[in-house]
Scaffold this motif. Structure first.
Motif, short mmCIF file in Angstrom:
data_model
loop_
_atom_site.label_atom_id
_atom_site.label_comp_id
_atom_site.label_asym_id
_atom_site.label_seq_id
_atom_site.Cartn_x
_atom_site.Cartn_y
_atom_site.Cartn_z
N GLY A 254 0.79 -1.23 0.00
CA GLY A 254 0.00 0.00 0.00
C GLY A 254 0.81 1.27 0.00
O GLY A 254 0.33 2.34 0.43
N CYS A 255 2.04 1.21 -0.47
CA CYS A 255 2.88 2.40 -0.56
C CYS A 255 3.18 2.70 -2.03
O CYS A 255 3.24 1.78 -2.86
N PRO A 256 3.39 3.95 -2.38
CA PRO A 256 3.61 4.29 -3.79
C PRO A 256 4.95 3.76 -4.30
O PRO A 256 5.93 3.67 -3.54
N VAL A 257 4.98 3.42 -5.58
CA VAL A 257 6.23 3.00 -6.22
C VAL A 257 6.87 4.20 -6.90
O VAL A 257 6.22 5.21 -7.17
N PHE A 258 8.15 4.07 -7.19
CA PHE A 258 8.91 5.17 -7.76
C PHE A 258 8.70 5.32 -9.26
O PHE A 258 8.52 4.34 -9.97
N ASP A 259 8.77 6.56 -9.72
CA ASP A 259 8.87 6.87 -11.15
C ASP A 259 10.37 6.97 -11.45
O ASP A 259 10.98 8.02 -11.27
N TRP A 260 10.96 5.86 -11.86
CA TRP A 260 12.40 5.81 -12.02
C TRP A 260 12.91 6.71 -13.15
O TRP A 260 14.04 7.20 -13.09
N ASP A 261 12.08 6.96 -14.15
CA ASP A 261 12.49 7.89 -15.21
C ASP A 261 12.64 9.30 -14.65
O ASP A 261 13.59 10.02 -14.98
N ARG A 262 11.69 9.69 -13.79
CA ARG A 262 11.78 11.02 -13.19
C ARG A 262 12.95 11.09 -12.21
O ARG A 262 13.65 12.12 -12.14
N LEU A 263 13.18 10.04 -11.47
CA LEU A 263 14.34 10.02 -10.57
C LEU A 263 15.62 10.23 -11.35
O LEU A 263 16.52 10.96 -10.92
N ALA A 264 15.72 9.58 -12.52
CA ALA A 264 16.92 9.74 -13.35
C ALA A 264 17.05 11.19 -13.82
O ALA A 264 18.15 11.75 -13.84
N GLU A 265 15.93 11.81 -14.21
CA GLU A 265 15.96 13.21 -14.64
C GLU A 265 16.46 14.12 -13.52
O GLU A 265 17.14 15.11 -13.78
N ARG A 266 16.12 13.77 -12.30
CA ARG A 266 16.57 14.56 -11.13
C ARG A 266 17.94 14.10 -10.63
O ARG A 266 18.40 14.55 -9.59
N GLU A 267 18.59 13.24 -11.40
CA GLU A 267 19.92 12.72 -11.06
C GLU A 267 19.92 12.07 -9.67
O GLU A 267 20.90 12.18 -8.93
N TYR A 268 18.81 11.42 -9.35
CA TYR A 268 18.68 10.64 -8.11
C TYR A 268 18.97 11.46 -6.86
O TYR A 268 19.49 10.95 -5.86
N ASP A 269 18.64 12.74 -6.91
CA ASP A 269 18.99 13.63 -5.80
C ASP A 269 18.33 13.23 -4.49
O ASP A 269 18.96 13.27 -3.42
N TRP A 270 17.06 12.81 -4.56
CA TRP A 270 16.36 12.42 -3.32
C TRP A 270 16.99 11.17 -2.74
O TRP A 270 17.23 11.08 -1.52
N TRP A 271 17.26 10.18 -3.58
CA TRP A 271 17.90 8.95 -3.08
C TRP A 271 19.29 9.24 -2.53
O TRP A 271 19.69 8.69 -1.50
N ALA A 272 20.05 10.07 -3.22
CA ALA A 272 21.40 10.38 -2.76
C ALA A 272 21.36 11.06 -1.40
O ALA A 272 22.12 10.72 -0.48
N ALA A 273 20.44 12.02 -1.24
CA ALA A 273 20.32 12.70 0.06
C ALA A 273 19.95 11.71 1.15
O ALA A 273 20.48 11.76 2.27
N ARG A 274 19.05 10.80 0.81
CA ARG A 274 18.59 9.82 1.80
C ARG A 274 19.71 8.89 2.24
O ARG A 274 19.88 8.63 3.44
N VAL A 275 20.48 8.37 1.29
CA VAL A 275 21.57 7.45 1.64
C VAL A 275 22.67 8.17 2.41
O VAL A 275 23.17 7.67 3.43
N HIS A 276 23.07 9.36 1.95
CA HIS A 276 24.08 10.12 2.68
C HIS A 276 23.62 10.40 4.11
O HIS A 276 24.40 10.28 5.07
#
Length: 499
Positions: A263-285
């Motif tokens: 019941g949780c949303p899935v990622f739009d991986w194309d949009r993540l790529a356009e944003r250069e994975y900034d949200w994921w990078a911030a999260r992992v750091h």
């Protein structure tokens, strides 16, 4: 942190620590647990996600992937800091020392945190330098989170996609107005996070000084009802009203005949790529500052993910869709050099998932409770895997080992008897020893298994919403024989803490 040497540790979530105020906290008992790990030559303390939870209390469904859960704040430490009076604690009603009573703990702790906030405001000059430093480091996520929580508290706790359209869509003027109107509530939530992070890093620094590494948990997905999704709607598969079009989960497996519908949303991986994975990078750091190493839960979702139409009632009618985990992990490795990450690669694992894991030299996971349901070729049997793994007797989603043994199938029972030349009553200890003896670089035992507890002490049953995440340890459960056993195994199989 560089690559781990051969080591071992214990899985125990913060909520399960002893504490007389209804839930484990970042206070004295957490420090005592660090001392126990050091005394028994352990290297790792593994915990579950520590974010603020909502309905169901699951640490895997949080209001934020960055914020800390106020339930873990130690009231005793607030007294030491002068933000609460000792007599304030006498007003807290007696709570169960066997299960977490989440609603009661939340109500009582919120009242006391509001008192602490008033004391903080009254003596702000004593705190302002440290507080402003905290805001300078964390405002990039904290502003959205604090406003999100303030708005939920004034709007019947509605999910953000049920808010008025301009707030839902983050109209800049509407956000400015809301910040002014909600100023008091926003600042309270900022204070709560300040206190949480202050206590967290005090504990982490203590653990590290003892040679103990904190092993955190990073869920792949985030809750729809979170500041993360509200603030980053474009990187999730949502419609124009913020409703999910597809949700995450897994197909039918060991845990459920109808799969798991998260019941949780899935990622739009194309949009993540356009944003250069900034949200994921911030999260992992961010997580690698909070913890010394992290487990990426449902790692296989970085290669491909089970996408279920949101209109479905279960996970049967989903499809595997491709993700862009290789590109995202490549970016992170270029930034970090080394990824102190464990890949939770359980369930349906394909050669492509293994290739992704191995491309970044990430340790995978093996679970001994899965090892005896088939023949000698089972991939979870220690003679069938190499060293780049973390081996567990069971995880937070499994029954305790003793509980599992009591309900084992005939095939599992027969295989266990063939595998272990010992009496049935000693097999639970033999399983722990097998984990420690294996070539896996990391061996982890859930605290319930070390304490030899039955299925009544299970942490979570996947696919259910009641009686989960409530188990608590009592110090009287921990016997000298348990400590001696752990010390003996850790020395015998060369996993000793090296400070």
């Amino acid at each position: 942190m560089r690559e781990l040497e051969r080591s071992s540790g214990v899985l125990l979530h913060l909520s399960s620590l002893p504490n007389k105020y209804g839930i484990g906290t970042l206070g004295k008992d957490a420090y005592d647990f660090v001392d126990f790990l050091a005394e028994t030559n352990q290297r790792l303390w593994q915990i579950l996600p520590i974010g603020p939870t909502g309905y169901g209390n699951s640490p895997y469904q949080s209001y934020s992937v960055f914020a800390g859960n106020l339930l873990f704040i130690s009231l005793e430490l607030l007294v030491e800091d002068g933000l609460l009076a000792e007599e304030n604690l006498l007003e807290v009603p007696e709570m169960s020392d066997k299960r977490v009573e989440y609603d009661l703990v939340m109500d009582e702790k919120t009242v006391l945190l509001r008192r602490a906030y008033e004391a903080f405001r009254s003596n702000f000059d004593d705190w302002k330098e440290e507080y402003y430093t905290f805001l300078g480091e964390h405002s990039w996520w904290l502003t959205d989170y604090a406003l999100f929580r303030a708005l939920k508290s004034t709007d019947d706790d509605l999910c953000w996609n049920e808010w008025p359209e301009k707030l839902r869509n983050r109209d800049a003027h509407e956000l400015d107005v809301a910040m002014l109107e909600q100023d008091a509530r926003v600042n309270f939530h900022r204070f709560v996070q300040f206190v949480f992070f202050r206590q967290w890093f005090q504990l982490k620094n203590y653990a590290n000084s003892k040679g103990i590494l904190i092993f955190g948990d990073l869920p792949l997905y985030v809750s729809l009802d979170s500041s993360d999704v509200w603030g980053n709607q474009d990187i999730f598969l949502l419609d124009e009203k913020g409703q999910m079009t597809h949700v995450g989960g897994v197909p039918p497996d060991y845990f459920s005949e109808t799969g798991q519908y998260w019941g949780c949303p899935v990622f739009d991986w194309d949009r993540l790529a356009e944003r250069e994975y900034d949200w994921w990078a911030a999260r992992v750091h961010f997580n690698l500052r909070m913890f010394d190493l992290v487990r990426i839960d449902h790692f296989r979702g970085l290669e491909s993910f089970w996408s279920i139409p949101a209109s479905e009632k279960n996970a049967i009618n989903g499809e595997w869709w491709p993700a862009k985990g290789f590109e995202m992990l490549s970016l992170l490795k270029s930034q970090l050099g080394y990824l102190p990450v464990i890949a939770e690669d359980l369930g349906i694992i394909t050669p492509e998932v293994e290739e992704l894991r191995d491309a970044f030299d990430l340790p995978g996971m093996k679970v001994l409770q899965f090892a005896y349901a088939s023949d000698e070729t089972n991939v979870n049997l220690p003679h069938n895997y190499g060293s780049n793994f973390a081996v567990y007797t069971g995880t937070h989603d499994n029954d305790t080992t003793l509980g599992w043994l009591k309900t084992a199938t005939k095939e599992e029972s027969d295989n266990l008897k063939k595998y272990f030349n010992t009496s049935w009553s000693n097999i639970h200890r033999a399983l722990i020893e097998t984990a420690w003896a294996s070539v896996a670089k990391i061996a982890i035992v859930p605290m319930q298994d070390l304490l030899e507890l039955d299925g009544k002490h299970r942490m979570n049953t996947p696919g259910t919403v009641h009686n989960n995440w409530e188990w608590r340890m009592e110090w009287k459960m921990l016997k000298k024989s348990h400590k001696d056993f752990l010390v003996e195994l850790t020395k015998k199989y060369n996993r000793r803490l090296k400070v």
